[in-house]
Design a protein around this motif. Structure first.
Motif, PDB file in Angstrom:
ATOM      1  N   UNK A  73       0.771  -1.412  -0.151  1.00  0.00           N
ATOM      2  CA  UNK A  73      -0.134   0.027  -0.078  1.00  0.00           C
ATOM      3  C   UNK A  73       0.818   0.743  -0.400  1.00  0.00           C
ATOM      4  N   UNK A  74       2.186   0.700   0.145  1.00  0.00           N
ATOM      5  CA  UNK A  74       3.032   2.428   0.121  1.00  0.00           C
ATOM      6  C   UNK A  74       2.702   2.822  -0.942  1.00  0.00           C
ATOM      7  N   UNK A  75       3.642   1.919  -1.737  1.00  0.00           N
ATOM      8  CA  UNK A  75       3.058   2.129  -3.151  1.00  0.00           C
ATOM      9  C   UNK A  75       2.203   2.936  -3.761  1.00  0.00           C
ATOM     10  N   UNK A  76       0.424   3.701  -3.196  1.00  0.00           N
ATOM     11  CA  UNK A  76      -0.359   4.328  -3.521  1.00  0.00           C
ATOM     12  C   UNK A  76       0.216   5.641  -2.998  1.00  0.00           C
ATOM     13  N   UNK A  77       0.252   5.595  -1.475  1.00  0.00           N
ATOM     14  CA  UNK A  77       0.648   6.973  -0.967  1.00  0.00           C
ATOM     15  C   UNK A  77       1.974   7.473  -1.369  1.00  0.00           C
ATOM     16  N   UNK A  78       2.858   6.203  -2.287  1.00  0.00           N
ATOM     17  CA  UNK A  78       4.057   7.519  -2.951  1.00  0.00           C
ATOM     18  C   UNK A  78       3.170   8.027  -4.159  1.00  0.00           C
ATOM     19  N   UNK A  79       2.703   7.455  -4.741  1.00  0.00           N
ATOM     20  CA  UNK A  79       2.333   7.846  -5.767  1.00  0.00           C
ATOM     21  C   UNK A  79       1.011   9.248  -5.952  1.00  0.00           C
ATOM     22  N   UNK A  80       0.237   9.151  -4.725  1.00  0.00           N
ATOM     23  CA  UNK A  80      -0.511   9.981  -4.818  1.00  0.00           C
ATOM     24  C   UNK A  80      -0.482  10.860  -3.769  1.00  0.00           C
TER      25      UNK A  80
END
Length: 240
Positions: A73-80
């Protein structure tokens, strides 16, 4: 536990079966987690978010993967997170932007099992969560807009027509007084919709998804909002 994302942006994660900063039963995280997330933005030299490439999985893919591997889920944070932070800052000012951003992603993490994975882009979902959190600061937002409305006009400022046209691109810090007053005069629902389209650059369909309202309501509400802005700013209809 706090995980480093892309070298300098931290996102709170925990072992499978637990929510970040909370208990095994999914209770809300404590103040310590909020403080840690609030301070995460100061780590490193870059702001929230690092973007993504076409080769990376969709938001829906990351969210689905995070059900078994929470760190994904860190990828969603990193992206948006960068744009959510910017949007919260425009609405409420920098003093609230960090908290709203941190809470948005903590809520999203807790509710990720409810996400509709047929929607590859999570932006409308995240903006909907952020909007609900911003709603807890309505008075602060209106006070801020009214303060901007009382600000003196700069000698070289543009005229009223350009002032209104800039509504869809200007940040709140650069709002012209007349426009700030017009925004303060809108209802909360009207302001939410207008700024999702104008500042978050959501389509009508995405705004409807974020606000959980029919797209027909989006169209009719925006029509009313434009009429109010036109009357407040004394502009012809084609300029709104």
């Amino acid at each position: 536990m706090v995980r480093t994302v892309s070298g300098d942006t931290r996102f709170p994660t925990v072992a499978p079966g637990r929510e970040p900063g909370g208990s095994r039963d999914g209770t809300a995280p404590g103040s310590g987690t909020r403080s840690g997330a609030r301070g995460a933005r100061a780590v490193g030299t870059r702001p929230y978010g690092t973007g993504s490439s076409d080769a990376e999985p969709s938001d829906a893919g990351l969210i689905e993967a995070s059900l078994t591997v929470p760190e994904r889920f860190a990828g969603v944070f990193d992206r948006h997170a960068d744009e959510i932070h910017a949007y919260a800052g425009r609405r409420l000012g920098p003093e609230h932007a960090d908290d709203v951003t941190a809470e948005t992603f903590l809520v999203a993490f807790r509710k990720r099992h409810r996400y509709d994975t047929s929607r590859p882009d999570a932006r409308p979902w995240l903006y909907g969560i952020a909007g609900n959190l911003i709603s807890g600061h309505r008075r602060s937002e209106v006070r801020r807009l009214r303060a901007l409305a009382r600000a003196p006009r700069d000698a070289g400022e543009r005229g009223a027509h350009e002032e209104e046209r800039g509504a869809e691109r200007a940040s709140a810090a650069a709002l012209r007084p007349a426009l700030a007053a017009a925004l303060a005069g809108l209802s909360a629902a009207e302001r939410d919709l207008l700024l999702l389209v104008a500042w978050a650059d959501l389509s009508y369909e995405e705004a409807a998804e974020a606000l959980k309202i029919p797209i027909g309501t989006v169209r009719s509400r925006l029509h009313r909002v434009r009429g109010k802005l036109r009357r407040h700013l004394d502009l012809p209809e084609e300029n709104v």
